[in-house]
Enzyme design. Structure first.
Site: not given
Ligand code: GLU
Length: 502
Positions: A261-263, A265
């Protein structure tokens, strides 16, 4: 919209040859093309190309409110960047809403589905009660028990309804090309909705109808859809259609083994383009996430991937996205390019970084040859090469404290400068000789001269071989930069020494 269609004469709805393989990539345009979606698209594309079949693109915009044209465009761009061409026109769920409605009504006529007039409030109350009683909520089939007259009366009164599938008792089983035999107890399934009260289809209805109408033979998709598949099988059954082969592809996880996920990168393909990756490297890298050729090869051309790809090589195990590996692979692809190809990319990056005339410089191909083996991402290029095109605007501070604290540096620069000026043939070998003989005369290791000079000429503490750099920069530039460094040191040596003390 600028769309890459490989074969415009192919109709997604017209079956080709008897054993033709037909697959589709079916993203919901509620976000950009992300890494997981791209990997699913690649697997479908490889499978189609391997079997000389068709690869279709279908935009699943049943959720009209959440689907945007911008997202559709980003999906097209992402696929095109990866070099994934699709066959025939793009299919949009939203252009086929009438078709789904007719088919849902047909199932109602055949008593395989039914109208449900239950209000949102009733359903919510039932759901809350289930939570209180600690049981899984399931629709109570209240509307399945309505009489024909009652249904007609409610319809004439204009009462809104949804259409639900009457899920039969027993089990639903299918064979997944990745997961093997999969069996679900129908008891666990709700009478799920096919058509909403606004007449729009749910994903389940649209996906089954379109896969059938497009004569899809293999559904290769993310394993987040594995639990939807029994519903789809039940729908195929209700319509009397044979289901396609299913192959559910494992999730992509971040390095912490959580869903990517976005977490972690960048997750959208566009971001990888911006971060300086090559489409071929990303393509190769994504193919190896969850699929293996059965040996330990890692770098493949597209033709080799088409040849090697097979559903049996897809693993059930989730794949971990390791960006360092992608960087390594990108470096391999960059290094495998010819100097000319690499120089084109290098010049483009430098122009974007504010050096519009860089293409005119004669040294471009020499610089390209020098840095090609060292670059992993195109974004590194300006930082790694700008000193070839303009004098350093500053000197690395830590480097200055380390290599320029000794007052002798000025005299070393002057001597180097004089000796280089005297060279008749200004090439790396002769330049190296100047450095080594001076070091010998001074009784110091060559590194003690090389590091301070690198800082003076590049502003940096690391670079490719200094002698090659000096050859490329040329006599005049080197003399000017050494002079500038001397002038700088004459003013700043006390400050550098003070900083070095700390
Ligand atoms: N639209 C679905 C998604 O984006 C894919 C459905 C499918 O491949 O069957 O996850």
């Amino acid at each position: 919209m600028n769309v890459r269609v490989k074969n415009p004469s192919v109709s997604p709805f017209k079956q080709g040859g008897e054993n033709e393989v037909r697959v589709r990539f079916a993203p919901s345009p509620t976000g950009f093309l992300h890494v997981g979606g791209a990997r699913t698209a690649i697997f479908n594309w490889l499978f189609a190309r391997k079997h000389r079949g068709q690869f279709f693109l279908r935009i699943e915009d049943t959720d009209v409110a959440r689907s945007g044209e911008e997202m559709v465009r980003a999906i097209f761009n992402g696929l095109q960047w990866l070099g994934l061409d699709w066959d025939g026109e793009v299919v949009f769920h939203s252009q086929r809403f009438g078709v789904y409605k007719v088919l849902a009504e047909q199932l109602v006529q055949q008593k395989k589905a039914y109208r449900c007039f239950c209000s949102a409030e009733k359903l919510q109350a039932d759901r809350e009660q289930a939570v209180q009683e600690k049981r899984t909520y399931k629709y109570d089939r209240a509307c399945l028990r309505l009489s024909e007259d009652e249904i007609r009366a409610r319809e004439s009164a204009g009462q809104p309804y949804v259409i639900r599938l009457k899920v039969r008792d027993g089990q639903t089983a299918f064979r997944d090309a990745v997961y093997g035999d999969v069996k679900f107890e129908n008891q666990q399934l709700d009478d799920f909705i096919l058509l909403r009260s606004d007449g729009l289809p749910t994903y389940h209805l649209a996906v089954v109808v379109d896969d059938k109408h497009m004569h899809i033979t293999h559904v290769i998709r993310g394993d987040d859809h594995l639990s939807n598949t029994p519903k789809h099988i039940l729908l195929y059954e209700a319509f009397g259609w044979a289901p396609p082969v299913f192959a559910h592809v494992p999730l992509i996880l971040g390095p912490d083994k959580q869903r990517l996920s976005k977490r972690h990168g960048a997750t959208s393909i566009e971001e990888y383009e911006k971060a300086g990756y090559l489409p071929d490297a990303v393509f190769n890298f994504l193919t190896l996430l969850g699929w293996s050729p059965g040996d330990d090869r890692e770098i493949f051309s597209r033709a080799e991937l088409i040849e090697a790809f097979d559903l049996s090589g897809i693993s059930k195990k989730s794949a971990v996205f390791d960006e360092r590996k992608l960087e390594w692979m990108n470096g391999q692809y960059l290094n495998a390019m010819s100097v000319e190809e690499f120089a084109v990319l290098m010049i483009k990056r430098l122009q974007e970084a504010g050096l519009p005339d860089v293409g005119k410089s004669e040294v471009c191909s020499k610089v390209a040859a020098l840095i090609k083996p060292r670059v992993r991402r195109l974004t590194e290029i300006p930082g790694m090469t700008s000193y070839f095109f303009h004098d350093p605007v500053s000197y690395d501070e830590k480097g200055a404290a380390k290599y320029w604290r000794d007052a002798e540096v000025v005299s070393v620069f002057e001597q180097i400068s004089d000796r280089l000026a005297d060279l008749n043939v200004f090439n790396a070998a002769n330049i190296e000789h100047v450095f080594r003989s001076l070091a010998e005369e001074l009784g110091v290791p060559a590194a003690q001269i090389i590091h301070p000079t690198r800082l003076a000429l590049t502003g940096q503490t690391s670079s490719p071989g200094l002698f090659e750099i000096i050859e490329i920069l040329g006599k005049d530039t080197v003399a000017r930069r050494l002079q500038k460094a001397v002038a700088f040191l004459q003013i700043h040596t006390p400050a550098i020494q003070a900083a070095a003390e700390v």
